[in-house]
Structures are given as structure tokens and as C-alpha cells.
Write a protein that holds these residues in place. Sequence first.
Motif, PDB file in Angstrom:
ATOM      1  N   PRO A 110      18.017  -1.833  -2.732  1.00 53.01           N
ATOM      2  CA  PRO A 110      18.089  -0.869  -3.833  1.00 53.01           C
ATOM      3  C   PRO A 110      16.659  -0.565  -4.297  1.00 53.01           C
ATOM      4  CG  PRO A 110      19.548  -2.749  -4.226  1.00 53.01           C
ATOM      5  CD  PRO A 110      18.707  -3.080  -3.040  1.00 53.01           C
ATOM      6  N   SER A 111      16.422   0.621  -4.779  1.00 53.59           N
ATOM      7  CA  SER A 111      15.069   1.032  -5.150  1.00 53.59           C
ATOM      8  C   SER A 111      14.428   0.103  -6.182  1.00 53.59           C
ATOM      9  CB  SER A 111      15.056   2.478  -5.638  1.00 53.59           C
ATOM     10  OG  SER A 111      15.882   2.618  -6.764  1.00 53.59           O
ATOM     11  N   ASP A 112      15.219  -0.504  -7.038  1.00 58.85           N
ATOM     12  CA  ASP A 112      14.677  -1.418  -8.049  1.00 58.85           C
ATOM     13  C   ASP A 112      14.037  -2.660  -7.440  1.00 58.85           C
ATOM     14  OD1 ASP A 112      15.504   0.303 -10.014  1.00 58.85           O
ATOM     15  OD2 ASP A 112      17.270  -0.872 -10.576  1.00 58.85           O
ATOM     16  N   TYR A 113      14.374  -2.961  -6.198  1.00 60.77           N
ATOM     17  CA  TYR A 113      13.832  -4.145  -5.532  1.00 60.77           C
ATOM     18  C   TYR A 113      12.666  -3.820  -4.601  1.00 60.77           C
ATOM     19  CZ  TYR A 113      17.817  -6.701  -7.317  1.00 60.77           C
ATOM     20  OH  TYR A 113      18.730  -7.278  -8.146  1.00 60.77           O
ATOM     21  N   ARG A 114      12.278  -2.580  -4.560  1.00 63.62           N
ATOM     22  CA  ARG A 114      11.150  -2.170  -3.707  1.00 63.62           C
ATOM     23  C   ARG A 114       9.843  -2.222  -4.497  1.00 63.62           C
ATOM     24  NH1 ARG A 114      13.965   3.304  -1.502  1.00 63.62           N
ATOM     25  NH2 ARG A 114      15.933   2.331  -0.948  1.00 63.62           N
ATOM     26  N   THR A 115       9.627  -3.322  -5.163  1.00 63.70           N
ATOM     27  CA  THR A 115       8.460  -3.492  -6.011  1.00 63.70           C
ATOM     28  C   THR A 115       7.761  -4.806  -5.662  1.00 63.70           C
ATOM     29  OG1 THR A 115       9.738  -4.639  -7.702  1.00 63.70           O
ATOM     30  CG2 THR A 115       9.575  -2.249  -7.919  1.00 63.70           C
ATOM     31  N   GLY A 116       6.713  -5.096  -6.382  1.00 61.75           N
ATOM     32  CA  GLY A 116       6.038  -6.379  -6.252  1.00 61.75           C
ATOM     33  C   GLY A 116       5.595  -6.706  -4.837  1.00 61.75           C
ATOM     34  N   LEU A 117       5.938  -7.909  -4.410  1.00 62.61           N
ATOM     35  CA  LEU A 117       5.511  -8.401  -3.115  1.00 62.61           C
ATOM     36  C   LEU A 117       6.081  -7.571  -1.968  1.00 62.61           C
ATOM     37  CD1 LEU A 117       3.886 -10.502  -1.602  1.00 62.61           C
ATOM     38  CD2 LEU A 117       5.854 -12.041  -1.737  1.00 62.61           C
ATOM     39  N   VAL A 118       7.319  -7.131  -2.099  1.00 62.04           N
ATOM     40  CA  VAL A 118       7.932  -6.310  -1.048  1.00 62.04           C
ATOM     41  C   VAL A 118       7.117  -5.034  -0.860  1.00 62.04           C
ATOM     42  CG1 VAL A 118       9.962  -4.931  -0.466  1.00 62.04           C
ATOM     43  CG2 VAL A 118      10.242  -7.240  -1.383  1.00 62.04           C
ATOM     44  N   ARG A 119       6.819  -4.354  -1.945  1.00 59.59           N
ATOM     45  CA  ARG A 119       6.036  -3.120  -1.860  1.00 59.59           C
ATOM     46  C   ARG A 119       4.628  -3.404  -1.338  1.00 59.59           C
ATOM     47  NH1 ARG A 119       5.617   1.996  -3.162  1.00 59.59           N
ATOM     48  NH2 ARG A 119       3.738   2.828  -4.142  1.00 59.59           N
ATOM     49  N   ARG A 120       4.029  -4.491  -1.789  1.00 59.27           N
ATOM     50  CA  ARG A 120       2.676  -4.834  -1.364  1.00 59.27           C
ATOM     51  C   ARG A 120       2.610  -5.065   0.143  1.00 59.27           C
ATOM     52  NH1 ARG A 120      -1.580  -3.141  -2.705  1.00 59.27           N
ATOM     53  NH2 ARG A 120      -1.816  -2.884  -0.509  1.00 59.27           N
ATOM     54  N   ARG A 121       3.597  -5.744   0.705  1.00 58.27           N
ATOM     55  CA  ARG A 121       3.612  -5.980   2.154  1.00 58.27           C
ATOM     56  C   ARG A 121       3.725  -4.662   2.920  1.00 58.27           C
ATOM     57  NH1 ARG A 121       5.585 -11.381   3.264  1.00 58.27           N
ATOM     58  NH2 ARG A 121       4.176 -12.671   2.047  1.00 58.27           N
ATOM     59  N   ALA A 122       4.577  -3.772   2.431  1.00 53.11           N
ATOM     60  CA  ALA A 122       4.733  -2.474   3.090  1.00 53.11           C
ATOM     61  C   ALA A 122       3.444  -1.659   2.962  1.00 53.11           C
ATOM     62  CB  ALA A 122       5.912  -1.717   2.495  1.00 53.11           C
ATOM     63  N   LEU A 123       2.822  -1.694   1.798  1.00 57.47           N
ATOM     64  CA  LEU A 123       1.550  -0.988   1.602  1.00 57.47           C
ATOM     65  C   LEU A 123       0.447  -1.573   2.484  1.00 57.47           C
ATOM     66  CD1 LEU A 123       1.434  -0.367  -2.237  1.00 57.47           C
ATOM     67  CD2 LEU A 123       1.365   1.365  -0.450  1.00 57.47           C
ATOM     68  N   ASP A 124       0.444  -2.884   2.649  1.00 55.45           N
ATOM     69  CA  ASP A 124      -0.545  -3.517   3.524  1.00 55.45           C
ATOM     70  C   ASP A 124      -0.424  -2.969   4.944  1.00 55.45           C
ATOM     71  OD1 ASP A 124      -1.546  -5.035   1.439  1.00 55.45           O
ATOM     72  OD2 ASP A 124      -0.505  -6.879   2.054  1.00 55.45           O
ATOM     73  N   LEU A 125       0.808  -2.834   5.406  1.00 49.61           N
ATOM     74  CA  LEU A 125       1.012  -2.262   6.741  1.00 49.61           C
ATOM     75  C   LEU A 125       0.511  -0.824   6.769  1.00 49.61           C
ATOM     76  CD1 LEU A 125       2.163  -2.166   9.623  1.00 49.61           C
ATOM     77  CD2 LEU A 125       4.332  -1.441   8.590  1.00 49.61           C
ATOM     78  N   PHE A 126       0.928  -0.028   5.793  1.00 43.03           N
ATOM     79  CA  PHE A 126       0.531   1.377   5.724  1.00 43.03           C
ATOM     80  C   PHE A 126      -0.988   1.511   5.756  1.00 43.03           C
ATOM     81  CE2 PHE A 126      -0.586   5.188   3.325  1.00 43.03           C
ATOM     82  CZ  PHE A 126       0.168   6.151   3.976  1.00 43.03           C
ATOM     83  N   GLU A 127      -1.664   0.698   4.970  1.00 46.64           N
ATOM     84  CA  GLU A 127      -3.124   0.775   4.879  1.00 46.64           C
ATOM     85  C   GLU A 127      -3.822   0.257   6.131  1.00 46.64           C
ATOM     86  OE1 GLU A 127      -3.712  -1.342   1.231  1.00 46.64           O
ATOM     87  OE2 GLU A 127      -3.107   0.393   0.020  1.00 46.64           O
ATOM     88  N   ALA A 128      -3.154  -0.574   6.909  1.00 48.86           N
ATOM     89  CA  ALA A 128      -3.751  -1.125   8.128  1.00 48.86           C
ATOM     90  C   ALA A 128      -3.684  -0.152   9.302  1.00 48.86           C
ATOM     91  CB  ALA A 128      -3.044  -2.428   8.510  1.00 48.86           C
ATOM     92  N   ILE A 129      -2.884   0.888   9.164  1.00 47.85           N
ATOM     93  CA  ILE A 129      -2.696   1.838  10.267  1.00 47.85           C
ATOM     94  C   ILE A 129      -3.779   2.908  10.201  1.00 47.85           C
ATOM     95  CG2 ILE A 129      -1.122   3.534  11.270  1.00 47.85           C
ATOM     96  CD1 ILE A 129       1.176   1.768  10.159  1.00 47.85           C
TER      97      ILE A 129
END
Length: 72
Positions: free
Chosen positions: A34-53
Motif C-alpha cells: 500500500p502507498s502508505d508503506y512506501r516510505t522510510g527504509l523501503v523508499r530509501r532502498r528503491a531510491l538507492d537503486l534509482f540513483e545507482a543507475i
Amino acid sequence: MTRTLLNIDAACSHHDGDTEQACRCTVAALTALPSDYRTGLVRRRALDLFEAIPAQHHHEGAMRELRDVLAA
């Protein structure tokens, strides 16, 4: 949420040269939450991937999809 983090970590396919699969795996992991859970560490891990590409991949479909999910 732990399962999502593990799925995103499995997106290390990017480091093995399969950037498209890494993006698809991460998008699937994020959209399963759910969108409410796409925050914090979950979002940070996804952003880390995005930024590494590298920028030359940012026009590819899977990368655009990841960017869109992160923007939502």
C-alpha cells in the motif's frame, strides 16, 4: 515490509549487469505495498537503486516505471 526490503535487495541484478530486471523487481516490490508503506527504509532502498543507475538508462521503460512509482 521485510519481504519488500528483501525483494528490493534482490534487485542487486543491477550490479550484475541486469538493470532492467533490477528495476522491474523493485517496481513489483513497491507496487505490492500500500502507498502508505512506501516510505522510510523501503523508499530509501528503491531510491538507492534509482540513483545507482547511470543516466543513459533513464530513458528505458523499466527505469521510467521505477521513477514513476517513486514519484507517486
